[in-house]
Design an enzyme around this catalytic site. Structure first.
Site, PDB file in Angstrom:
ATOM      1  N   SER A  68      -2.849  -0.982   6.161  1.00 18.47           N
ATOM      2  CA  SER A  68      -3.318   0.343   5.735  1.00 18.47           C
ATOM      3  C   SER A  68      -3.470   1.313   6.910  1.00 18.47           C
ATOM      4  CB  SER A  68      -4.622   0.178   4.955  1.00 18.47           C
ATOM      5  OG  SER A  68      -4.901   1.356   4.244  1.00 18.47           O
ATOM      6  N   ASP A 212      -2.275   5.189   0.804  1.00 17.06           N
ATOM      7  CA  ASP A 212      -3.399   5.141  -0.128  1.00 17.06           C
ATOM      8  C   ASP A 212      -4.560   6.028   0.320  1.00 17.06           C
ATOM      9  OD1 ASP A 212      -4.320   3.544   1.904  1.00 17.06           O
ATOM     10  OD2 ASP A 212      -4.869   1.850   0.629  1.00 17.06           O
TER      11      ASP A 212
END
Lengths: 434, 434, 434, 434
Positions: A68, A212
């Site tokens: 991430s 995200d």
């Protein structure tokens, strides 16, 4: 994973663009095949597209190799259910126990899985997202900063197709992340903000490495407070879809509560990083939004956090507003926040927290108290303090939000004193003979 | 193409990222297969990588679908020989005549070609280019502007792997070219220049859409004159490889002659866009460089124009120099230039040019005159004027370079008067009965 | 096709393995993209898998490049609707008129289609077909002859996975069809029949090149009459799914009528090659089977002719029967057939047919008469004669089936005399002045 | 492997079609990438094509996942050098020790390898092999039995393109090997032989699963003795390329020696399965052939065992011969052979072998003796006996070849008595106190 799925079914495996990702992806594919699973290689793509692909292809689960927004040397794994929802702790625990105990079910040589490749998920996602939006009427100038990540052929391309004048920054995927650290926090976006301002762009959008997380920059090049962005989405979705529940974490602003209340919704809070837990509830039809700092799950769109979808929704709102980007956030109170941390050895965390909890709950003018994740006290004036143990480091973390700058200074002063004193007390007790 | 190759052999087909490119590529592949050629689909990639791929894969020819730096609605085709050299006019003429006369040789059903795909050309090119460079010693901050083109996973990625701090601009491939027009001229790079300056970067690099053009921006955010960049490469390659020939076009600066002379080389000029003609000569071992505005062919590297290679060579030179980017161009005279055009109907171009030629050649203080492409007169003080017919528009084009700003003004004034008078004269004669 | 689809939507394009197929496929893909269609390249696969893929992927249409069972030098195109049904003549006519009149709608440069690839259709089809079958209980030895076509990684592999001992013949795809001509008629399967017998296999299965035709060989190595195979499927599907309609062509045996009648169904006949016309009817829920010589459409499985599905159904029936393959066809009358043709110039066909029709309809002991496609007379004893004009050659074709060999001889003798006389008469009239 | 290659360079990884192969291939790819190697996925292909691909692509090594001719439940790994030569025991030992001691060198996160795919190796191999052959003049009917392995799109397709009438058997790749066991020995090819005879084909060719083994069947459907095939290749290559060395193993027939001698070559023998050891010699220019039962390495073609090449060479020889397949082997003595084994516990093998050696060497009429691998005695009449310990089972193996059937019977009788007695003696000594 193959053991958890009883050695049958299909699992999609994707990864981000980190240097260690292709190797991990290949190893996972090999393990799944050997475990009897039909493994689908989805290649390099953003996390939301992998999650979208699981229900799209009718697979039983999805595995995403990504770290991430973390530094380039890190890597990790996220798992998704057949609905595209991230695994909740209970599901992760099953997986971890199987791995920890090396309790893998084997299949015989003639029950191994069949490998395939999933091409076209990015196209299918793009088509669905463009179908979700209405035609743009303005020619907006938008800066999109992709953090050298995997959103490069999604967010900027989709906005461009919708008619925006897109100027992209750090849009070549590069596992070394040369442009900026992947986390889209204000410190990492100073250059991006200045670029928006220099270009007199209408809006700036910034992602993390795997798509995200979303940060928004207004037409003046100002970083929009993340809780304000969450409040914006809460209001938008409550207005669009009617009254309902807004799920968020204990570390987000009371401005969300204010806005949700006036938009006919109710706020429910949960531990950090766990809003998707609510999507396991039997009745989730009334959940309008699950949101965490930088992350947005709109269940009507999909059960995964999706910053590319969120980016497009912000731009669409701007297109329909006829005003400036900053005007999108009118009516959302802007309250000053501060985050602090205090070093505290792991073994002293519990006694320290006990002392702090007791003291905080004894404060005056409290409206309510939450002990979901540490202790959060909400004052009558909407100011609040959250104190919690760090899960990964030897620290106690403190989050303060004040109704005004003065009030914030007061909260920071008081809580600093409180925590430091609690740690000292714990140290002293700790040195006593047990 | 299959007819030209006698219906046998292998041809690689690639394309840029324009919206019309995949369709054209598929149609060409279909035609080649039907014509008996083993057609290799190289997918989307920059033009230099396609050219590199032809000798690399041992193919007989290469076809690139691209409109290079032209607007997004355009498209076209470039052909390459088995050596990776662009077709020269004689070769193109054969092809055009075959197409024009629809003289296609057919093959029987059992002699059709076999289709394959070429993966990994981008990786192979990257590996070769990185092998060509020495380790970098400095941590240079470089802005790379990819013009929303196909260089996105080459120039910025290679420089990042070499250790640069790369900030990429317009690095997502987008056939709509939302960031800026693809031609890397000063007008299109105003924002990029300001961004280099704002970031205090060490250097800026800008490409066109398909990677055969290069513009350089110095550490102050100043666009480096293109002829100065060419002179830089001439000096660099003469120094590295020893005395030899530098081929350039008639519209480039006398600063190239100055620099080449003092570096032990000789300059040879050719028509616009045709320096690769010299690569068909029997003895080409002594050619150090073929260069045209924004384009660089280093025969020791490859027989194709290659702006990604050129970009890396500039950065390497900067890395080894220990100074600022602007210092790389020290010693190259910076002379002011101006380009003009005058409307002139096609049928009047020839008489107009005849009048102009006569007048220019009668000028005083001339060192020499060239009539390769229009007429160019070089003055003793290195100032020069080039006048030529536009090949595609109803215009007469004039290029002036003066030793000084004053001298340039004088050249512009004189040539304007000369051309306007010549056009008027031609119009009057044209109205006379023949 | 792109014009017919109003320049939008998705079309899947596949091809068989003929030498000319990849080139045609690429050209079609190029045309679709240029016409604004998102073109999906499905690569090489059998026709039924392409048809299956259209609804599976939610595409708007499918195009298959194949010449089915024709010689290797031929090629052609079949189109499929979004349901996977082959185009009916009305749909083909629209397409042909657009092509004939070159009435193509163009799209602008920025509305071109996006290319993708469809991997995994073969796996998805395999999974669905295996899911359709019950576990096999016997270890059947089955010879599968793939005609050097595209069924090589489907029929033999699926039967092997189901537990059969598969011996494959001509199972490597080869556009030269070296093993045998692609049409699975008795003459082309002599070797295959002998091989089944030599191996003492339980069953033989033979396909054409693209998997839409099936021939069955019994445990003695005997070619099972094709109409008997159709009658078998009619009985099987009526038994499984309850009473309903069986659609077949006018050239198939009265044994089908016998079997359908006793299984509670009704037979409806149509022109040759056009049973799928019935699938355009509003109410098609009651159609149990559309069948033509060698071709089977089971609407409950899919709207396309599917010989791989049919092959698996035969083997499953054998597995469940506990008997020999020949016993599967018990109860289906086996009546001798003969096909004849008579040369007849095109301009004489109509008067010849008029004479023949008249004569045939005047025959005694007729049960009924059909003029759907030529003229067919059914006698009270189930014998019948069909006479029709060839659509592609200068011939009159005659099909006879008799209740017994003697009866057949009589029918052949009579119809030969009848047709020859009619042609002679027509020739004489033709030579008269009009 | 990555450790052995010092964590850099390129490795190609391929696999056969076994059910466990894709999973193992993915796991190996993952390990290589993590170890810093650029891993090239070559997909499913025959072992010789993988070996061919290593020098073709300029890679540093090749890894093939295959169990060759073993049962379907087995799997294994073969490694190849940059020249395409299989690893010799010394190289394998290094690898095994590294694995055994888990001494893996790791690379840091930014030195991981880059994954690519190698498409087109099968096409490139096909092109090279077809270029190696001369045009065929006869229309030969050839049965090719692919053992349900990976040669399906090579041997039969190449022979078909060369003009043969190919009938393929078991040519669909199937990891369950339903057609026959993969080892091409006479017992497994009974059906194939009968099929050749039934078809009156000119020749039969049979492979194992991964294309490194060849069996030949003549026009009468007779299995050609494997040593005769080896002798044929020795004669062919000595005739084509001039006198030189023929390397073979100690278990092959003296007919090879006879033929080689009369063709101007010399035979050198080595341990079973290790003829490629000779290719590590400094001077290998004079080696014309390395051959083992069913395996052929022609160094002028490539350093790998290649049964597809060998098959094409046999067919070419037949094409050029104008005679029958059986005539190809004229002049090669056909001597009867027999293989026996005797149970013998591991601990008794050494004393048993000592007794046997002594006895054998004392035989009369011996021409020479070899102790390279067990003990082989050659008699003056070309008859011979080889006795060796099994490396994997509790057995003593005996190979006999006699000049005549009578002589063979005598050799079998004598050696049986000898071995049984030696085992008994060893057992008795074993029971004595040491």
């Amino acid at each position: 994973m193959s053991t958890m799925l009883a050695n049958q079914g299909q699992v999609i495996v994707g990864s981000d663009h980190r240097t260690t990702s292709p190797g991990l992806r290949a190893t996972i594919l090999g393990g799944l095949l050997g475990g009897g699973i039909d493994a689908i290689d989805a290649g390099m793509l953003p996390t939301p597209v992998l999650a979208f692909g699981v229900p799209k292809l009718g697979a039983n689960a999805g595995i995403m190799v990504t770290a991430s927004h973390n530094p380039p040397e890190d890597n990790g794994i996220k798992c998704y259910t057949h609905e595209g929802r991230e695994y909740v702790p209970d599901e992760e625990r099953i997986l971890e126990e199987l791995i920890g105990q090396r309790q893998f079910t084997d299949v015989t040589w003639n029950q191994t899985g069949t490998p395939t490749e999933a091409r076209g998920l990015i196209d299918a996602y793009t088509e669905r997202l463009m179908g979700r939006m209405e035609s743009f009427r303005r020619k907006l100038k938008v800066v999109v900063d992709c953090a050298n990540g995997t959103t490069f052929n999604l967010t900027p391309l989709i906005l461009s197709k919708m008619g925006c004048e897109v100027i992209s920054l750090n849009a070549h995927p590069d596992g070394l992340f040369p442009g900026r650290p992947a986390e889209p926090n204000p410190a990492n976006l100073v250059t991006t903000c200045r670029f928006v301002s220099m270009l007199k762009a209408d809006l700036g959008i910034a992602h993390d490495g795997d798509g995200d997380r979303l940060a928004v920059i207004d037409e003046k090049g100002r970083y929009v407070n993340n809780d304000t962005v969450l409040a914006f989405f809460a209001r938008l979705l409550l207005t669009e879809n009617g009254p309902g529940r807004i799920v968020t974490t204990v570390d987000t602003s009371s401005r969300i509560d204010k806005v949700v209340e006036s938009s006919g919704g109710t706020v429910e809070r949960t531990r950090l990083g766990k809003t998707h837990l609510f999507l396991t509830q039997e009745d989730r039809s009334n959940i309008r939004l699950c949101c965490e700092p930088w992350k947005i799950i709109d269940p009507a769109w999909g059960f995964w956090g999706d910053a590319m979808y969120a980016a497009c929704m912000v731009v669409q709102a701007l297109d329909q507003s006829k005003g400036h980007a900053s005007a999108l956030f009118h009516g959302i109170p802007d309250r000053p926040q501060e985050r602090l941390y205090f070093k505290c050895p792991d073994e002293l965390k519990d006694p320290t927290m006990a002392t702090i909890s007791k003291a905080l709950m004894a404060e005056k003018s409290l409206r309510d108290v939450s002990t979901l994740d540490g202790v959060r006290v909400n004052f009558n004036d909407d100011s609040w303090i959250l104190v919690r143990k760090s899960g990964t480091e030897g620290k106690i973390r403190v989050y303060c939000e004040g109704r005004s700058p003065n009030r914030l200074r007061q909260l920071v002063r008081n809580s600093t004193r409180l925590v430091e004193k609690a740690i000292t007390t714990a140290q002293r007790s700790g040195t006593k003979p047990a």
